[in-house]
Every structure is written in C-alpha cells, then in structure tokens.
Design a protein around this motif. Structure first.
Motif, PDB file in Angstrom:
ATOM      1  N   MET A   2       0.789  -1.125   0.096  1.00  0.00           N
ATOM      2  CA  MET A   2      -0.061  -0.073   0.044  1.00  0.00           C
ATOM      3  C   MET A   2       0.815   1.133  -0.035  1.00  0.00           C
ATOM      4  N   THR A   3       0.339   2.281  -0.901  1.00  0.00           N
ATOM      5  CA  THR A   3       1.179   3.644  -0.979  1.00  0.00           C
ATOM      6  C   THR A   3       0.821   4.334   0.420  1.00  0.00           C
ATOM      7  N   LYS A   4       1.657   4.954   1.022  1.00  0.00           N
ATOM      8  CA  LYS A   4       1.460   5.889   2.182  1.00  0.00           C
ATOM      9  C   LYS A   4       1.603   7.303   1.657  1.00  0.00           C
ATOM     10  N   ARG A   5       1.002   8.347   2.059  1.00  0.00           N
ATOM     11  CA  ARG A   5       1.272   9.864   1.384  1.00  0.00           C
ATOM     12  C   ARG A   5       0.750  10.734   2.314  1.00  0.00           C
ATOM     13  N   ASN A   6       1.365  11.920   2.294  1.00  0.00           N
ATOM     14  CA  ASN A   6       1.027  13.168   2.919  1.00  0.00           C
ATOM     15  C   ASN A   6       1.286  14.309   1.953  1.00  0.00           C
ATOM     16  N   MET A   7       0.032  15.136   2.146  1.00  0.00           N
ATOM     17  CA  MET A   7       0.065  16.137   0.852  1.00  0.00           C
ATOM     18  C   MET A   7      -0.246  17.683   1.761  1.00  0.00           C
ATOM     19  N   ARG A   8       0.212  18.411   1.091  1.00  0.00           N
ATOM     20  CA  ARG A   8      -0.082  19.978   1.445  1.00  0.00           C
ATOM     21  C   ARG A   8      -0.340  20.774   0.247  1.00  0.00           C
ATOM     22  N   ASN A   9      -1.331  21.644   0.315  1.00  0.00           N
ATOM     23  CA  ASN A   9      -1.739  22.540  -0.695  1.00  0.00           C
ATOM     24  C   ASN A   9      -0.687  23.933  -0.434  1.00  0.00           C
ATOM     25  N   PHE A  10      -0.208  24.420  -1.689  1.00  0.00           N
ATOM     26  CA  PHE A  10       0.474  25.450  -1.679  1.00  0.00           C
ATOM     27  C   PHE A  10      -0.159  26.357  -3.012  1.00  0.00           C
ATOM     28  N   ASP A  11      -0.067  27.599  -2.554  1.00  0.00           N
ATOM     29  CA  ASP A  11      -0.690  28.648  -3.784  1.00  0.00           C
ATOM     30  C   ASP A  11       0.612  29.700  -3.826  1.00  0.00           C
ATOM     31  N   LYS A  12       1.542  29.182  -4.490  1.00  0.00           N
ATOM     32  CA  LYS A  12       2.761  30.021  -5.005  1.00  0.00           C
ATOM     33  C   LYS A  12       3.089  29.871  -6.137  1.00  0.00           C
ATOM     34  N   PRO A  13       3.828  30.609  -6.910  1.00  0.00           N
ATOM     35  CA  PRO A  13       4.426  30.508  -8.209  1.00  0.00           C
ATOM     36  C   PRO A  13       5.336  29.256  -8.318  1.00  0.00           C
ATOM     37  N   SER A  81       5.961   3.069   8.293  1.00  0.00           N
ATOM     38  CA  SER A  81       4.514   3.568   8.988  1.00  0.00           C
ATOM     39  C   SER A  81       4.240   4.872   8.462  1.00  0.00           C
ATOM     40  N   GLN A  82       2.945   5.112   8.511  1.00  0.00           N
ATOM     41  CA  GLN A  82       2.283   6.109   8.027  1.00  0.00           C
ATOM     42  C   GLN A  82       2.918   7.338   8.877  1.00  0.00           C
ATOM     43  N   LYS A  83       3.182   7.058  10.151  1.00  0.00           N
ATOM     44  CA  LYS A  83       3.806   8.073  11.139  1.00  0.00           C
ATOM     45  C   LYS A  83       4.976   8.576  10.662  1.00  0.00           C
ATOM     46  N   SER A  84       5.873   7.621  10.162  1.00  0.00           N
ATOM     47  CA  SER A  84       7.432   7.936   9.511  1.00  0.00           C
ATOM     48  C   SER A  84       6.971   9.027   8.448  1.00  0.00           C
ATOM     49  N   VAL A  85       6.088   8.623   7.556  1.00  0.00           N
ATOM     50  CA  VAL A  85       5.849   9.514   6.299  1.00  0.00           C
ATOM     51  C   VAL A  85       5.424  10.732   6.771  1.00  0.00           C
ATOM     52  N   ASP A  86       4.632  10.815   7.623  1.00  0.00           N
ATOM     53  CA  ASP A  86       3.954  12.144   8.241  1.00  0.00           C
ATOM     54  C   ASP A  86       5.157  13.047   8.659  1.00  0.00           C
TER      55      ASP A  86
END
Length: 105
Positions: A2-13, A81-86
């Motif tokens: 399973m793929t573990k991920r963490n994402m953040r939105n940015f509104d920058k050039p 672990s997901q915690k490590s990814v986070d």
C-alpha cells in the motif's frame, strides 16, 4: 504494498515551489536518487523527485495547474509506518514554508 502519502496545498508560483523543494532536499541532506524532467500536459506541470531517506525510497511530487502549484505530495510504497511518512513530510513542508517568500497582500 500500500502507498502511504502526505500532502500539502501551496498557492505559490511554480518556480518558487520547485526552487524551495531543491533547497529543502539539499538542506535536509536527503539523497536524490533521480528527478523526472518537468513534464507538461495541457493542464498540469509536474516535477517528481525520487529521494532516499533512512534507506527507503520516497517520491516528492509537485503538481501545478497554470502558474501556481496546487499540491506537493510525499509518498512511498516502502515498508514504513504512516507516522514516519507524516513526520518526514512535516519536516519537508515546514522547511518549504521557510524557503517560500511571504505573499504581499
């Protein structure tokens, strides 16, 4: 696996976010295994960096629509672990916030 991920939105050039990613990866001493050439479609510009951390491979993916990056995602299929990814994502995103110029309103 399973793929573990963490994402953040940015509104920058786009160029600012791509530069911040380069600087942060270098500053944190992350080993860059490879970087996809910036790929462009009609809707999106994408930059993927394959990085090694703690012996595991991660993908740091920045995806932009028009001139602004909409999201940066850290993901892995490695046995961590997901915690490590986070935790790694939070470190990277916090450093990116420091690298990116503050918007003038």
């Amino acid at each position: 696996m399973m793929t573990k991920r963490n994402m953040r939105n940015f509104d920058k050039p786009v160029h600012q976010v791509f530069k911040a990613i380069r600087n942060v990866v270098f500053k944190l001493g992350l080993e860059v295994k490879s970087t996809d050439k910036d790929t462009s479609t009609l809707k999106f510009l994408t930059k993927k960096s394959f990085i090694l951390f703690g012996g595991y491979e991660y993908v740091l993916n920045a995806r932009a629509s028009s001139e602004h990056v909409t999201q940066v995602t850290l993901s892995t299929k490695s046995d961590v672990s997901q915690k490590s990814v986070d935790e790694l994502a939070e470190t990277i995103f916090t450093e990116m916030d420091r690298e990116l110029p503050v918007s003038q309103n």
